[in-house]
Scaffold this active site. Structure first.
Site, PDB file in Angstrom:
ATOM      1  N   CYS A 101      41.678  38.635  40.257  1.00  0.00           N
ATOM      2  CA  CYS A 101      42.925  38.752  39.495  1.00  0.00           C
ATOM      3  C   CYS A 101      42.846  39.940  38.516  1.00  0.00           C
ATOM      4  O   CYS A 101      42.416  41.034  38.887  1.00  0.00           O
ATOM      5  CB  CYS A 101      43.190  37.433  38.790  1.00  0.00           C
ATOM      6  SG  CYS A 101      44.819  37.234  38.051  1.00  0.00           S
ATOM      7  N   THR A 102      43.208  39.724  37.268  1.00  0.00           N
ATOM      8  CA  THR A 102      43.224  40.802  36.280  1.00  0.00           C
ATOM      9  C   THR A 102      41.830  41.194  35.809  1.00  0.00           C
ATOM     10  O   THR A 102      41.701  42.081  34.969  1.00  0.00           O
ATOM     11  CB  THR A 102      44.071  40.392  35.059  1.00  0.00           C
ATOM     12  OG1 THR A 102      43.661  39.085  34.640  1.00  0.00           O
ATOM     13  CG2 THR A 102      45.549  40.357  35.406  1.00  0.00           C
TER      14      THR A 102
END
Length: 323
Positions: A101-102
């Protein structure tokens, strides 16, 4: 047993940690340690405390794999410079660095993605592309491998990433066995285009570009060539391409294609309209062109997509489909 360190911090997304770790633990091929900046437990994005084994600064010598989970996009709690400094040091000593993800943005801030291809959560792809121009963002990928660095898309894509690591380290048979036990795809069909591209793009700063995106979404079948779109907002084709890259994270052609696919997905899910008719209504031309585009963007045919996602009658008399 391969040494794997999961770098965690206050605000880390719980599923970004739990999904990959469950897969890796299930393979029985890794010694997994969780490390925070000070060796103390951290608070996840949902407030659940997460215990750790040691401080990041206590890790000595080389590490096989460093895994960096993400924070909730777009503006969840994220670690500060001290964490990034430790990440930079540990990443330089790791045989392989991976993110969920981030977590890719944290790798980019630590300089570990310079000159590499990468992906992240669909809601953060444009941010990654605009803030780190040296990173080549692949917005539709579930995960991207570039040398010793592997980045994955949002949340459950960490499971796909973990299975790929197991396959790379221990072979496809073990990866397949773990996937079967966990009841997940060994390799899921499709990319991030199965999620809303319009919702994934932050509101562009350029007002004319905002209007253009609204027009494309409202009329996906209209003429949206690069020349036509540039003329619509009175900019050069080169400038329009730069605007899309900087503010959308996609090329103009990629954006139009994904909007058209998304419009076709909605009709396949909710109507009995023939595929050829849907193709024309959504700007995808013929049923064969739509088939090729779906295979490229989603990894499945329109017919297979409709079979999987079309609204169905769940009455007791109707036999249930099995996975």
């Amino acid at each position: 047993m391969r040494e794997l360190v999961v770098a965690v911090y206050d605000g880390v997304v719980l599923l970004d940690v739990a999904g990959p770790v469950q897969i890796l633990h299930g393979s029985r091929g890794y010694r997994i340690r969780h490390a925070s900046i000070d060796g103390r437990p951290v608070r996840t994005d949902i407030g659940l405390p997460l215990g750790v084994d040691l401080a990041l600064g206590e890790i000595e010598g080389p590490v096989d794999t460093l895994l960096v989970p993400g924070y909730a996009p777009p503006d969840g709690d994220r670690p500060g410079e001290a964490f990034l400094d430790l990440l930079r040091d540990l990443g330089s000593r790791a045989r392989r660095v991976a993110s969920v993800c981030t977590g890719a943005l944290l790798l980019a801030e630590a300089g570990l993605l310079d000159g590499r291809r990468a992906t992240t959560h669909w809601a953060a792809c444009a941010d990654l592309a605009s803030r780190f121009p040296s990173v080549t963002v692949e917005p539709d990928a579930i995960f991207v491998r570039d040398g010793p660095v592997v980045t994955s898309a949002g949340v459950t894509a960490g499971i796909d990433l973990a299975l790929a690591l197991v396959e790379e380290d221990h072979g496809p048979d073990l990866a397949r066995a773990v996937a079967k036990y966990m009841v997940v795809f060994l390799q899921r069909p499709g990319g991030q285009s199965q999620f809303s591209v319009r919702g994934a793009v932050p509101a562009p700063r350029h007002p004319a570009l905002r209007g253009l995106l609204d027009m494309i979404a409202a009329e996906p079948a209209a003429e949206h060539t690069l020349a036509a779109m540039a003329a619509q907002i009175t900019v050069s084709e080169r400038h329009l391409s730069r605007l899309f890259r900087r503010e959308v994270g996609l090329t103009p052609g990629q954006y139009v294609e994904q909007i058209r696919v998304e419009a076709a997905q909605a009709l396949l899910e909710t109507s009995a309209e023939p595929v050829a008719s849907i193709a024309r209504r959504c700007g995808l031309g013929s049923d064969e062109t739509m088939r090729r585009t779906f295979l490229k963007v989603l990894g499945i045919t329109p017919t297979a997509y409709r079979r999987r996602f079309h609204s169905t009658d769940h009455s007791p008399t109707r036999p249930k489909e099995t996975l």
